[in-house]
Design an enzyme around this catalytic site. Structure first.
Site, PDB file in Angstrom:
ATOM      1  N   SER A 161       0.861  -1.182   0.000  1.00 47.86           N
ATOM      2  CA  SER A 161       0.000   0.000   0.000  1.00 47.86           C
ATOM      3  C   SER A 161       0.893   1.226   0.000  1.00 47.86           C
ATOM      4  O   SER A 161       2.120   1.115   0.053  1.00 47.86           O
ATOM      5  CB  SER A 161      -0.889  -0.005   1.235  1.00 47.86           C
ATOM      6  OG  SER A 161      -0.092   0.279   2.372  1.00 47.86           O
ATOM      7  N   LYS A 162       0.256   2.381  -0.010  1.00 45.67           N
ATOM      8  CA  LYS A 162       1.002   3.636  -0.040  1.00 45.67           C
ATOM      9  C   LYS A 162       2.021   3.728   1.086  1.00 45.67           C
ATOM     10  O   LYS A 162       3.044   4.380   0.971  1.00 45.67           O
ATOM     11  CB  LYS A 162       0.029   4.816   0.062  1.00 45.67           C
ATOM     12  CG  LYS A 162      -0.752   5.034  -1.213  1.00 45.67           C
ATOM     13  CD  LYS A 162      -0.921   6.531  -1.482  1.00 45.67           C
ATOM     14  CE  LYS A 162      -1.589   6.783  -2.822  1.00 45.67           C
ATOM     15  NZ  LYS A 162      -3.043   6.865  -2.726  1.00 45.67           N
ATOM     16  N   ARG A 163       1.677   3.088   2.204  1.00 40.04           N
ATOM     17  CA  ARG A 163       2.575   3.064   3.362  1.00 40.04           C
ATOM     18  C   ARG A 163       3.982   2.585   2.972  1.00 40.04           C
ATOM     19  O   ARG A 163       4.973   2.963   3.574  1.00 40.04           O
ATOM     20  CB  ARG A 163       2.023   2.049   4.363  1.00 40.04           C
ATOM     21  CG  ARG A 163       1.674   2.602   5.691  1.00 40.04           C
ATOM     22  CD  ARG A 163       0.937   1.601   6.573  1.00 40.04           C
ATOM     23  NE  ARG A 163       0.609   0.310   6.025  1.00 40.04           N
ATOM     24  CZ  ARG A 163       1.317  -0.797   6.211  1.00 40.04           C
ATOM     25  NH1 ARG A 163       2.417  -0.780   6.917  1.00 40.04           N
ATOM     26  NH2 ARG A 163       0.917  -1.940   5.691  1.00 40.04           N
TER      27      ARG A 163
END
Ligand code: GLU
Length: 480
Positions: free
Chosen positions: A254-256
């Site tokens: 994910s963007k994380r």
């Protein structure tokens, strides 16, 4: 042997960026079509009208073109089974829903969202099954007609059969969903828009899709889809649910974990070849365990039975390394093109001739994994400053260094007087010969001394090549 023509599809929901996970799904389907002489379809799943938008659709299409995934049918490639945007197929979904109702396999449901929510909460609180409670399942034909005539809003709900479903997944093997996992689910909302599981089945059937290759986050959806295939008396396509892409912490990417959009990598000067290469390895492996190959090779060696079962870890460093491998083997023309797009238009690079530019990118491509990292190196060729560092101080403290400086300064002044723009290899060779032969400087003091004096740095790429690319005037300023 099954000789049916392979038809596969990539079916993005155009609600944002073209994500890495989507790129991988598109790629596997595309390659499978090309490897089998089949057909690759692009279908836009835009029935979530609020979140879908044209920009996102365009991003997906452009991304696919950039990667060389030319689809055979799609919104801008009319084919026999169009339209290829779900929002343009609403009548079709309505027709099949009507048929399911007529056959008693689906029903109108008048329950409002508030009622449904209330019932769900109550069931949960009482420790009961929160699935749809069947309120409208057995309404009489008359009652349904009356309520519809009155203009009451109704969704269409599918009558879920009470039985287990089993299918053979090409990656996971046999998968069984026990009965009662899901309750009667909506297929058409009261506003006439279909839900994903339903329109996906209708479209895969009508578009004659033979294989569905997608991320394993869709495995759970397969249950509802299998039920719908059975209800319309159609055998389902083959499914291959490819393992999840995870970050280093083994959590879903994910963007994380950093950038996840294709365009970010494009802007970072990744080559499409490298994206195709690296993405193909996230969930699949080359039969000879190779890690560097191109699309053409992929088309030759790709088979569906080499998907890996375990989650694929997205490794930015490896991706960059893969790009570096392609950067070193790509044609000089491609590289020149790319560098031409990266550097600002007023860069002195553009004032040089073709030969110079060619030598320049050939020299620096050996040193970097991303083309954009060549920019500071090219800048350095026109930068007269002299670096201050421990290494430079040490070289300057050697007694041979001032001797080298004096000699090279006189040489550079001579070249400048002759209006020479750049030194040549034979200049550099003759300087070395003189420094070794006449001035008796050898080994490290000679090479490091020349590098420090000519380039103003104690490190860098091949000295001779670098010097031949540096303007005489810049070297002179450094010497002064
Ligand atoms: N529109 C779905 C998605 O973007 C497609 C899933 C599928 O391939 O069936 O996830």
């Amino acid at each position: 042997m099954n000789t049916e023509l392979v038809r596969v599809r990539f079916a993005p929901s155009p609600t944002g960026q073209f994500h890495i996970g989507g790129v991988r799904t598109a790629l596997y389907n595309f390659i499978y079509a090309r490897a089998t002489g089949g057909v690759f379809v692009l279908r836009i799943e835009d029935t979530d009208l609020e979140r879908s938008n044209m920009e996102s659709e365009k991003l997906h299409m452009e991304g696919m073109k950039w990667l060389g995934m030319d689809y055979d049918e799609g919104p801008d490639k009319p084919g026999e089974f169009g339209p290829y945007r779900q929002s343009e197929r609403l009548e079709i979904y309505k027709k099949y829903a009507d048929e399911l109702i007529t056959k008693g396999k689906a029903f109108y449901c008048f329950c409002t969202d508030e009622e449904l929510l209330e019932k769900k909460e109550k069931a949960k609180a009482g420790g009961l099954n929160p699935n749809y409670d069947g309120t409208c399942r057995n309404l009489s034909h008359d009652e349904v007609s009356k309520r519809l005539q009155k203009g009451e809003k109704a969704a269409v709900r599918f009558k879920v059969p009470i039985k287990a479903f089993t299918f053979k997944d090409r990656v996971k093997g046999e998968v069984t969903f026990p009965e009662n996992m899901v309750g009667d689910f909506i297929i058409l909302r009261s506003n006439g828009l279909p839900v994903y599981n339903y329109c996906c089945v209708i479209d895969d059937y009508l578009m004659k899709i033979t294989h569905v290759i997608r991320g394993d986050d869709h495995l759970a959806n397969t249950l509802r889809q299998l039920m719908l295939y059975e209800a319309i008396s159609v055998s389902p396509p083959e499914f291959a649910h490819v393992s999840l892409i995870v970050g280093h912490d083994r959590q879903k990417l994910s963007k994380r974990h950093g950038a996840t959009s294709l365009n970010w990598y494009k802007d970072e000067t990744y080559f499409p070849e490298a994206v195709v290469n690296y993405m193909s390895l996230l969930g699949w492996s080359h039969p000879e365990e190779k890690s560097i190959f191109d699309l053409e090779e992929l088309k030759r060696v790709f088979t569906i039975d080499r998907f890996v079962k375990s989650p694929a870890t997205f490794d930015n460093e490896k991706f960059k390394w893969v790009n570096g491998q392609h950067l070193r083997s790509i044609s000089c023309e491609r590289l020149l093109d790319q560098i031409g797009n990266i550097l600002p238009q007023n860069h002195r690079y553009f004032e040089q001739d073709d030969e110079w530019r060619k030598n320049c990118v050939e020299l620096f491509r050996e040193k970097v994994d991303l083309s954009k990292d060549m920019w500071p190196m090219i800048d350095r060729l026109f930068d007269a400053s002299v670096e201050q560092s421990d290494g430079m101080n040490e070289i300057n403290s050697w007694e041979t260094t001032p001797v080298i400086r004096e000699y090279l300064k006189s040489e550079m002044l001579r070249l400048d007087a002759e209006n020479r723009e750049f030194p040549t290899i034979s200049d550099v060779n003759s300087w070395m010969k003189h420094l070794k032969g006449e001035l008796k400087i050898k080994g490290k003091p000679l090479f490091m001394g020349m590098r420090a004096v000519l380039t103003g740095q104690d490190h860098g790429p091949d000295l001779k090549m670098f010097v031949c690319l540096t303007p005489v005037k810049i070297i002179l300023s450094r010497l002064e």
